[in-house]
Write an enzyme that holds these catalytic residues in place. Sequence first.
Site, PDB file in Angstrom:
ATOM      1  CE  LYS A   1      22.105  37.498 126.716  1.00 30.60           C
ATOM      2  NZ  LYS A   1      23.279  36.992 127.427  1.00 30.60           N
TER       3      LYS A   1
HETATM    4  C1  LIG Z   1      24.654  37.257 127.194  1.00 29.40           C
HETATM    5  C2  LIG Z   1      25.569  36.733 128.239  1.00 29.40           C
HETATM    6  C3  LIG Z   1      26.718  37.436 128.622  1.00 29.40           C
HETATM    7  C4  LIG Z   1      27.153  38.712 127.937  1.00 29.40           C
HETATM    8  O1  LIG Z   1      26.258  39.773 128.170  1.00 29.40           O
HETATM    9  P1  LIG Z   1      26.272  41.060 127.209  1.00 29.40           P
HETATM   10  O2  LIG Z   1      25.118  41.889 127.639  1.00 29.40           O
HETATM   11  O3  LIG Z   1      26.146  40.536 125.828  1.00 29.40           O
HETATM   12  O4  LIG Z   1      27.585  41.733 127.438  1.00 29.40           O
HETATM   13  C5  LIG Z   1      27.476  36.928 129.661  1.00 29.40           C
HETATM   14  N1  LIG Z   1      27.137  35.771 130.280  1.00 29.40           N
HETATM   15  C6  LIG Z   1      26.060  35.060 129.920  1.00 29.40           C
HETATM   16  C7  LIG Z   1      25.753  33.789 130.624  1.00 29.40           C
HETATM   17  C8  LIG Z   1      25.229  35.516 128.900  1.00 29.40           C
HETATM   18  O5  LIG Z   1      24.143  34.816 128.545  1.00 29.40           O
END
Ligand SMILES: *Cc1c(COP(=O)(O)O)cnc(C)c1O
Length: 462
Positions: free
Chosen positions: A112
């Site tokens: 993120k």
């Molecule tokens: C947010 C997240 C996901 C999922 O990603 P999306 O873009 O919502 O599909 C998978 N793994 C981790 C560690 C995350 O923080």
Amino acid sequence: MKYVSTRGRAPVLSFEEAMMTGLARDGGLYLPESIPVMTTAQIAALEGLPYEEVAFQVMWPFLGGAFTAEEFREILARSYAGFAHAAKAPLKQLAPGHFLLELFHGPTLAFKDFAMQLIGQMMQASLTKSGKRITIVGATSGDTGSAAMEAFRGLENVDVFILYPHGRVSDVQRRQMTTPSKANVHAVAIDGTFDDAQARVKDMFNDFAFRDEVGLAGVNSINWARVLAQVVYYFSAAVSLGAPGRKVSFTVPTGNFGDVFAGYIAKQMGLPIERLVVATNQNDILHRCLSTGAYIPDGVQPSISPSMDIQVSSNFERALYFAYGKDGAAVAGLMEELKAGGFTLSQGVKAALAGAFDSGRCSEAETSATITATLKNAAELLCPHTAVGVKVAEEQRVQGVPMITLATAHPAKFPDAVEAASGIRPGLPPHMADLFERPERVTRLSNDLSALEAHVREHRRK
Ligand SMILES: *Cc1c(COP(=O)(O)O)cnc(C)c1O
């Protein structure tokens, strides 16, 4: 470059406006009117460039003059300066033909950070020019919240409220949200699931009076600028393994469909991606929908990969928009059906989606077993989300096409699950070593729109 809503009834916006708005006023999600294509020569020329320069080349055609080239290069430099690895998104080999794309070297240890650091810097640059203030309200299944707080903490023109489902995030994730000391970031624990939190955020955006009063802005993965930032590492990884001269495949641990949708955009832009594999945990609505055509939420089962515990996958709407030939009215119709319990895709649409995405599911036991096996076979400690990806990738891998699994978080974010599977308790990196000594600050609220709005009104700076 103009941006249109997936439901076809919201104003057409510029990149900057779409970034500031997040959710469209018709309830839809913004997408570029057309996807710019890079030539084979342009893609080949990315090989060996610093990550920031790859980011510049890939994103620039989408910005529609929101920043000058010099401004954008400075924004990119600031965004990725806090990453703990020179490559920003390094590749590591796991097995013959199988690679991990490590996306956890940013300040909050999950992918993120790639988008959130950038959107923080871009929003600040825009607000400094316009003199406006905004209030960011976001829902998180764990990792978005801390990444947003880290990206926006201390910024002059921004207040941030992050809603997370009480008791359903890991202790490390919670503390990353409840311990930042800056007064402009606020953690709110709500009674309910991530889907409830996300639904309340959408309700706030649909309450236009409130939205305008507080200058509501969104940084959830529905924000187009976040998806765009994530397109970059598909290019950097593929080019490192021989693209465009050679095809590669990706497996993506998926919840809200933002990360894997970024891969879909990379493919539309001309990156030779053979297969894009959606990997889900036991909350497998996306895998079920891609294999049967029926999208029917049936309640979230908490798992050891909590950031993927989702049944209403927002960005899937963007994939549906393309699968329906950009028919906003058709997408709006599906979303109405979803409110009433679910929808079923026509054969043609199902086939279009199946052409773009493969999928697989990984149970809780398989997730743990994959952590154990990967430690033994590759001396790598995986986070549970990454383990879901690795398991599904192993099933779907074909000889001759490198498979790249996205490693979405650092194992130290989920120490209990990792220790239970591997016997090793992963330690936090030095900048977070005292996380469990820092004081926590959080407000617990019910899953109620007016209570949440009152809280935001009261605590934002005027
Ligand atoms: C947010 C997240 C996901 C999922 O990603 P999306 O873009 O919502 O599909 C998978 N793994 C981790 C560690 C995350 O923080």
